[in-house]
Enzyme design. Structure first.
Site, PDB file in Angstrom:
ATOM      1  N   SER A 277       0.844  -1.191   0.000  1.00 28.10           N
ATOM      2  CA  SER A 277       0.000   0.000   0.000  1.00 28.10           C
ATOM      3  C   SER A 277       0.877   1.237   0.000  1.00 28.10           C
ATOM      4  O   SER A 277       1.990   1.230   0.546  1.00 28.10           O
ATOM      5  CB  SER A 277      -0.903  -0.002   1.235  1.00 28.10           C
ATOM      6  OG  SER A 277      -1.470   1.275   1.453  1.00 28.10           O
ATOM      7  N   LYS A 283       0.014  -3.643   4.973  1.00 32.72           N
ATOM      8  CA  LYS A 283      -0.831  -4.345   4.019  1.00 32.72           C
ATOM      9  C   LYS A 283      -0.033  -5.134   2.983  1.00 32.72           C
ATOM     10  O   LYS A 283       1.031  -4.710   2.539  1.00 32.72           O
ATOM     11  CB  LYS A 283      -1.752  -3.353   3.285  1.00 32.72           C
ATOM     12  CG  LYS A 283      -2.831  -2.743   4.156  1.00 32.72           C
ATOM     13  CD  LYS A 283      -3.892  -2.054   3.314  1.00 32.72           C
ATOM     14  CE  LYS A 283      -4.739  -3.064   2.595  1.00 32.72           C
ATOM     15  NZ  LYS A 283      -5.779  -2.431   1.753  1.00 32.72           N
ATOM     16  N   ASN A 285      -1.729  -6.649  -0.248  1.00 35.90           N
ATOM     17  CA  ASN A 285      -2.964  -6.890  -0.994  1.00 35.90           C
ATOM     18  C   ASN A 285      -2.830  -8.101  -1.913  1.00 35.90           C
ATOM     19  O   ASN A 285      -1.773  -8.320  -2.510  1.00 35.90           O
ATOM     20  CB  ASN A 285      -3.327  -5.656  -1.823  1.00 35.90           C
ATOM     21  CG  ASN A 285      -3.614  -4.449  -0.952  1.00 35.90           C
ATOM     22  OD1 ASN A 285      -4.293  -4.553   0.062  1.00 35.90           O
ATOM     23  ND2 ASN A 285      -3.076  -3.299  -1.336  1.00 35.90           N
ATOM     24  N   ARG A 316     -20.855 -13.157 -47.180  1.00 38.69           N
ATOM     25  CA  ARG A 316     -19.723 -12.527 -46.498  1.00 38.69           C
ATOM     26  C   ARG A 316     -20.187 -11.205 -45.935  1.00 38.69           C
ATOM     27  O   ARG A 316     -20.967 -10.490 -46.564  1.00 38.69           O
ATOM     28  CB  ARG A 316     -18.539 -12.286 -47.452  1.00 38.69           C
ATOM     29  CG  ARG A 316     -17.773 -13.542 -47.823  1.00 38.69           C
ATOM     30  CD  ARG A 316     -16.655 -13.246 -48.813  1.00 38.69           C
ATOM     31  NE  ARG A 316     -15.707 -12.288 -48.288  1.00 38.69           N
ATOM     32  CZ  ARG A 316     -15.015 -11.426 -49.035  1.00 38.69           C
ATOM     33  NH1 ARG A 316     -15.198 -11.398 -50.343  1.00 38.69           N
ATOM     34  NH2 ARG A 316     -14.156 -10.615 -48.495  1.00 38.69           N
TER      35      ARG A 316
END
Length: 445
Positions: A277, A283, A285, A316
């Site tokens: 972080s 942290k 994550n 086509r």
């Protein structure tokens, strides 16, 4: 660049340079040139093109370098790059041989067959990566068959299970994707050659022979007839890619939930340095798990657009074709990146068996409620056992204590209470189910 896969900032999170290189402009030009050369050789073998001209066309592929800006202008003007590509390639071939470039073909023949060649390269890489993820999950399933944890249904703890069985649940959808691959590959990797309107009229009655010879030259299968407006095989491949990323997304979602701070049963950033972080140093994550979920949702969304490309106009069309260009390469790159990230995640994954055991709630034993019900049902009617366990559970929730002790205070049934206390004793067919998953994956324990 506006796409995340091409971004130097976001590309490492979403992209895959090795697979993306198969679909960049230079690779597309090489693939189209290879198709033109193979067509000339095939037609020369059938005496439709002079062999000396085919040899010159084939040799010209080696040192051909297209003016990409001019190709872009040509695409904007004609809706397809092949007209300008053929002009440039003929100029590069030069001499009498130039007139034999693109003999009897139409633009879509070249673009579609070139795409098939590019997809073949992508499939080879994706297949190898799929095998690596399957092998990694099989190892985890076997290694953690005895690692007891809480099974969770609708976000709530349900019964004891094992981390190995959870890994087996991640494994089998990918095994089924691998099983689907050979038949799908055979349908996808097929030559496209139909001429202007799918009749091969420019080649008189030799069109089918050229189609077959071109397929052989490129080592592709030959369809019963040109598939200009039949896009089911392309849509099927996109569906398969979405199945792969969807299976990985489920794994990623579970990994994110198991890594939550208050759960802490796995850590995808073992060793540090990932998921930090900008302001909270504590942290880590779960960025890889999140990326797998994002990849699954991206491909699922693109799949709807790709399926719309099946709606073609007469023999086509142009709209659906262009929609494929805008979606399919992105889906291939996304799937390849997701597989590579999953292998990396499995290699660095830290599994906390202690935290898994601790989260079973050993202090109250409530996760053993079903086990207690069936243990008591051996000595009384099951409805009575259920009622007794519910009463005991409410008492534990209200006043604390352990479920087994609450039951012992309410029943004299000769239950093996010590065994009942151990969540590892209520694992059912855990080992047998893991063995079946490993056998299905070709990694028998």
């Amino acid at each position: 660049m506006v796409g995340v896969h091409d971004s130097r900032i976001l590309g490492p999170l979403f992209g895959d340079p090795e697979i993306a290189a198969l679909f960049d402009d230079a690779a597309s030009v090489r693939a189209m040139a290879r198709v033109e050369a193979a067509l000339a050789i095939a037609e020369a073998e059938l005496d439709l093109v002079p062999m000396h001209a085919a040899d010159r066309i084939a040799a010209a592929v080696e040192d051909f370098s297209a003016d990409l800006d001019a190709l872009g202008t040509g695409s904007e003007q004609a809706g397809v790059p092949v007209i300008e590509f053929v002009r440039q390639f003929r100029a590069h071939v030069g001499g009498d041989a130039a007139q034999w470039v693109h003999w009897g073909a139409t633009s879509q023949d070249i673009v579609d067959t070139a795409l098939v060649l590019q997809l073949r390269g992508g499939l080879a890489l994706i297949g190898d990566r799929l095998n690596a993820v399957i092998a990694g999950l099989a190892r985890l399933a076997d290694a953690h068959r005895g690692t007891v944890m809480a099974a969770r249904t609708r976000y709530q703890q349900a019964l004891p299970t094992s981390f190995g069985l959870k890994c087996a649940g991640w494994l089998l959808p990918l095994v089924r994707c691998r099983e689907r691959l050979p038949d799908m590959r055979n349908r996808l990797l097929t030559v496209q050659f139909g001429g202007a309107a799918g009749t091969l009229a420019a080649l008189d009655t030799r069109g089918v022979a050229v189609m077959e010879a071109l397929a052989a030259e490129l080592d592709l299968t030959c369809p019963p007839l040109p598939w200009h407006a039949q896009r089911d095989s392309v849509a099927e491949f996109g569906s398969w890619l979405s199945l792969v990323t969807g299976a990985l997304g489920k794994l990623g979602q579970d990994a994110v939930l198991l890594a939550q701070t208050e759960v802490g049963e796995i850590d995808e950033s073992a060793g540090g340095g990932r998921g930090g972080s900008s302001t909270m140093p504590q942290k880590a994550n779960p960025v890889t798990g999140e990326a797998l979920v994002a990849a699954a949702r991206l491909n699922a969304g693109l799949l709807g657009t790709l399926h719309q490309a099946q709606i073609q106009e007469h023999e086509r069309g142009g709209v659906g074709w262009q929609m494929e260009w805008a979606t399919l390469p992105t889906m291939v790159v996304t799937a390849g990146a997701a597989l590579a990230k999953t292998t990396a995640l499995l290699d660095r994954l830290a599994v906390s068996a202690g935290r898994m055991r601790g989260n079973l709630g050993p202090e109250n034993g409530l996760i053993l409620a079903e086990a207690a019900t069936f243990a008591l049902a051996e000595h009384m009617p099951r409805p009575d056992a259920q009622a007794l366990v519910k009463e005991a559970a409410r008492a534990v929730i209200a006043g604390g204590g352990h479920l087994v002790e609450a039951l012992q205070a309410r029943s004299s049934a000769p239950v093996d209470w010590d065994r009942l206390r151990d969540p590892a004793c209520y694992m059912g067919s855990n080992d047998a189910l893991i063995d079946r998953a490993l056998a299905a994956a070709g990694a028998i324990h």
